[in-house]
Design an enzyme around this catalytic site. Sequence first.
Site, short mmCIF file in Angstrom:
data_model
loop_
_atom_site.label_atom_id
_atom_site.label_comp_id
_atom_site.label_asym_id
_atom_site.label_seq_id
_atom_site.Cartn_x
_atom_site.Cartn_y
_atom_site.Cartn_z
N ASN A 11 0.85 -1.11 0.06
CA ASN A 11 -0.06 -0.04 0.08
C ASN A 11 1.04 1.15 -0.05
O ASN A 11 1.28 1.75 1.09
CB ASN A 11 -0.98 -0.12 1.25
CG ASN A 11 -1.93 1.12 1.48
OD1 ASN A 11 -1.70 2.06 0.73
ND2 ASN A 11 -2.87 0.95 2.33
N ARG A 82 -2.11 -1.89 -3.92
CA ARG A 82 -3.22 -1.19 -3.80
C ARG A 82 -2.89 0.00 -5.05
O ARG A 82 -1.96 0.60 -5.12
CB ARG A 82 -3.21 -0.26 -2.37
CG ARG A 82 -4.30 0.74 -2.50
CD ARG A 82 -4.04 1.75 -1.30
NE ARG A 82 -5.15 2.95 -1.22
CZ ARG A 82 -5.02 4.06 -0.58
NH1 ARG A 82 -3.76 4.27 -0.07
NH2 ARG A 82 -5.84 4.93 -0.71
N HIS A 171 -10.64 5.12 -1.49
CA HIS A 171 -10.84 4.38 -0.50
C HIS A 171 -11.93 3.08 -0.57
O HIS A 171 -12.54 2.70 0.44
CB HIS A 171 -11.19 5.24 0.74
CG HIS A 171 -10.24 6.24 0.98
ND1 HIS A 171 -10.59 7.64 1.57
CD2 HIS A 171 -8.95 6.34 1.21
CE1 HIS A 171 -9.54 8.45 1.58
NE2 HIS A 171 -8.52 7.67 1.68
N ARG A 232 -5.76 18.31 2.77
CA ARG A 232 -6.55 18.67 1.77
C ARG A 232 -7.87 19.49 1.99
O ARG A 232 -8.32 19.15 3.34
CB ARG A 232 -6.88 17.40 1.03
CG ARG A 232 -5.69 16.79 0.29
CD ARG A 232 -6.25 15.35 -0.22
NE ARG A 232 -5.25 14.22 0.12
CZ ARG A 232 -5.31 13.09 0.19
NH1 ARG A 232 -6.81 12.66 -0.39
NH2 ARG A 232 -4.62 12.10 0.46
N GLU A 324 -11.57 5.78 14.16
CA GLU A 324 -11.31 4.82 15.08
C GLU A 324 -11.05 5.34 16.47
O GLU A 324 -11.40 4.69 17.38
CB GLU A 324 -10.44 3.71 14.55
CG GLU A 324 -10.81 2.81 13.27
CD GLU A 324 -9.78 1.89 12.64
OE1 GLU A 324 -8.83 1.85 13.37
OE2 GLU A 324 -9.87 1.84 11.43
N ASN A 325 -10.59 6.30 16.35
CA ASN A 325 -9.77 7.04 17.82
C ASN A 325 -10.31 8.19 18.38
O ASN A 325 -10.18 8.31 19.47
CB ASN A 325 -8.32 7.05 17.46
CG ASN A 325 -7.69 5.61 17.03
OD1 ASN A 325 -7.57 4.77 18.07
ND2 ASN A 325 -7.21 5.87 16.10
N GLU A 375 -7.49 -2.37 5.00
CA GLU A 375 -7.48 -2.45 3.50
C GLU A 375 -6.68 -3.41 2.98
O GLU A 375 -6.77 -4.19 1.96
CB GLU A 375 -6.92 -1.00 3.00
CG GLU A 375 -7.90 0.08 3.33
CD GLU A 375 -7.28 1.42 2.98
OE1 GLU A 375 -6.50 1.81 4.26
OE2 GLU A 375 -7.46 2.30 1.97
N1 LIG Z 1 -5.75 8.60 19.03
C1 LIG Z 1 -6.16 9.30 18.13
N2 LIG Z 1 -6.97 10.31 18.37
C2 LIG Z 1 -7.32 10.96 17.34
N3 LIG Z 1 -6.52 10.93 16.18
C3 LIG Z 1 -5.92 10.03 15.84
C4 LIG Z 1 -5.38 9.12 16.95
N4 LIG Z 1 -4.56 8.20 16.42
C5 LIG Z 1 -4.46 8.40 14.91
N5 LIG Z 1 -5.19 9.69 14.70
C6 LIG Z 1 -5.46 10.42 13.38
O1 LIG Z 1 -5.33 9.26 12.41
C7 LIG Z 1 -4.56 10.11 11.30
C8 LIG Z 1 -3.98 8.93 10.37
O2 LIG Z 1 -4.98 8.11 10.05
P1 LIG Z 1 -4.74 6.68 9.11
O3 LIG Z 1 -5.83 6.06 8.75
O4 LIG Z 1 -3.56 5.86 9.56
O5 LIG Z 1 -4.17 7.50 7.93
P2 LIG Z 1 -3.68 7.10 6.39
O6 LIG Z 1 -3.60 5.77 6.36
O7 LIG Z 1 -4.63 8.03 5.40
O8 LIG Z 1 -2.11 7.69 6.33
C9 LIG Z 1 -3.60 10.82 11.93
O9 LIG Z 1 -2.99 11.75 11.23
C10 LIG Z 1 -4.41 11.34 13.42
O10 LIG Z 1 -5.14 12.69 12.57
C1 LIG Z 2 -7.18 8.15 -1.94
C2 LIG Z 2 -6.56 8.49 -0.91
O1 LIG Z 2 -6.80 9.65 -0.40
O2 LIG Z 2 -5.78 7.63 -0.02
P1 LIG Z 2 -5.03 8.39 1.18
O3 LIG Z 2 -5.95 8.52 2.33
O4 LIG Z 2 -4.08 6.91 1.46
O5 LIG Z 2 -4.22 9.46 0.90
MG LIG Z 3 -5.37 4.98 4.72
#
Ligand SMILES: Nc1ncnc2c1ncn2[C@@H]1O[C@H](COP(=O)(O)OP(=O)(O)O)[C@@H](O)[C@H]1O
Ligand SMILES: CC(=O)OP(=O)(O)O
Ligand SMILES: [Mg+2]
Length: 393
Positions: A11, A82, A171, A232, A324-325, A375
């Site tokens: 990914n 991905r 997504h 964004r 989730e958090n 994912e």
């Molecule tokens: N305990 C938490 N409380 C609030 N927000 C959180 C927590 N842990 C992670 N996050 C948020 O989740 C974001 C990352 O989400 P994630 O799904 O891992 O992103 P991606 O896969 O798009 O990189 C972080 O930038 C943060 O804002």
């Molecule tokens: C499509 C997309 O926004 O992917 P990511 O959340 O991984 O940046």
């Molecule tokens: Mg992601």
Amino acid sequence: MGAATWVLVLNSGSSSLKYQLIDMAGADADGGAERLASGIVERIGEPGGVADHGEALRRAAGELKEQGLGLDSPRLAAVGHRVVHGGTRFTEPTLITDDVLAGIEDLVPLAPLHNPANITGIKVARELRPDLPQVAVFDTAFHATLPEAAARYAIDTATADRYGIRRYGFHGTSHAYVSRATAKLLGRDPADVNVIVLHLGNGASASAVRGGVCVDTSMGLTPLEGLVMGTRSGDLDPAVVFHLERVAGMSTDDIDRLLNKRSGLLGLCGDNDMREIGRRMAEGDKAAQLAFDVYVHRLRRYVGAFSAVLGRVDAITFTAGVGENSAAVRGAALAGLHNLGVTMDPVRNAVRGHAPRLVSADDSRVAVAVVPTDEELEIARDTYALAAAPQDG
Ligand SMILES: Nc1ncnc2c1ncn2[C@@H]1O[C@H](COP(=O)(O)OP(=O)(O)O)[C@@H](O)[C@H]1O
Ligand SMILES: CC(=O)OP(=O)(O)O
Ligand SMILES: [Mg+2]
């Protein structure tokens, strides 16, 4: 020696590479897949990080080798990638050939931050194991079912058709996985359940899923439209772009960078991590509070809009890092929506956990759920089904 049942899932994000090695030997619709290893290479292309996605993948391969899980293993059956943009051509998981790779390259202008990283991952994986099937699993595929009324932008049809301008959505593996997992949590058949899925990570998107079929989603031609994200902007009046060109003298590339990299939560308050924003809000920081409020306001607009699109909503499900958090985001997004049949249970909402769970009150007409997304598992399933599972007959 065991059969070849392992799938390597890659990914690639714009500046990171997440990988997982998953054994699909015991997998069925309800689980049974075994995660053998996982990792992330971050800060790709940044000072102090690795140079590019090719080097990142070689590093990941080295990390796996150290754990005795080298990519030269005969147990490895396939690699699942991905791929963010599939355009109109790719609406199913696809075995990668030279022609398919060329097709993914043709889509780079529609996903300049994402598809090039995916392409590098594919090329390096083919170099490392040219004998293995490589499968592309597209973020856009789950949204290929959007009705025309939801997919079309109201612009000149000939121009839109000529340049492929329409809503693709992203997504998709997450929305597919989480909508099914929500039905399972409710003990119901996915074909009978209507769900609004709120995927809130760095990128964020909402989708409306009717009976397992996606009927609307917030991201559009690119992953820029819709919800407020880490960096964004999400939705804005397209005239903002002309205004910045004419009045601020910014170039197209400047504006692209502004909207993709320096907007969203980061643009509003200087932080893109919801944890840091929470800390600042607790200290009374006004900019952080405003960023949170804009983020939540946009989320509520989409919940309302997709409730109307679906007509009957059985569940609203939060997923990905923020979803989730962050109990604060969930609580604020759905506060006072009794007219839509939504009643949160503040105690359940505040409990931290890693399992799929309900956070609504028992008498809430609409269930509110938190479901960790996966994912990588979804990509492994698609990859194994296409390339590696023992064939019948
Ligand atoms: N305990 C938490 N409380 C609030 N927000 C959180 C927590 N842990 C992670 N996050 C948020 O989740 C974001 C990352 O989400 P994630 O799904 O891992 O992103 P991606 O896969 O798009 O990189 C972080 O930038 C943060 O804002
Ligand atoms: C499509 C997309 O926004 O992917 P990511 O959340 O991984 O940046
Ligand atoms: Mg992601």
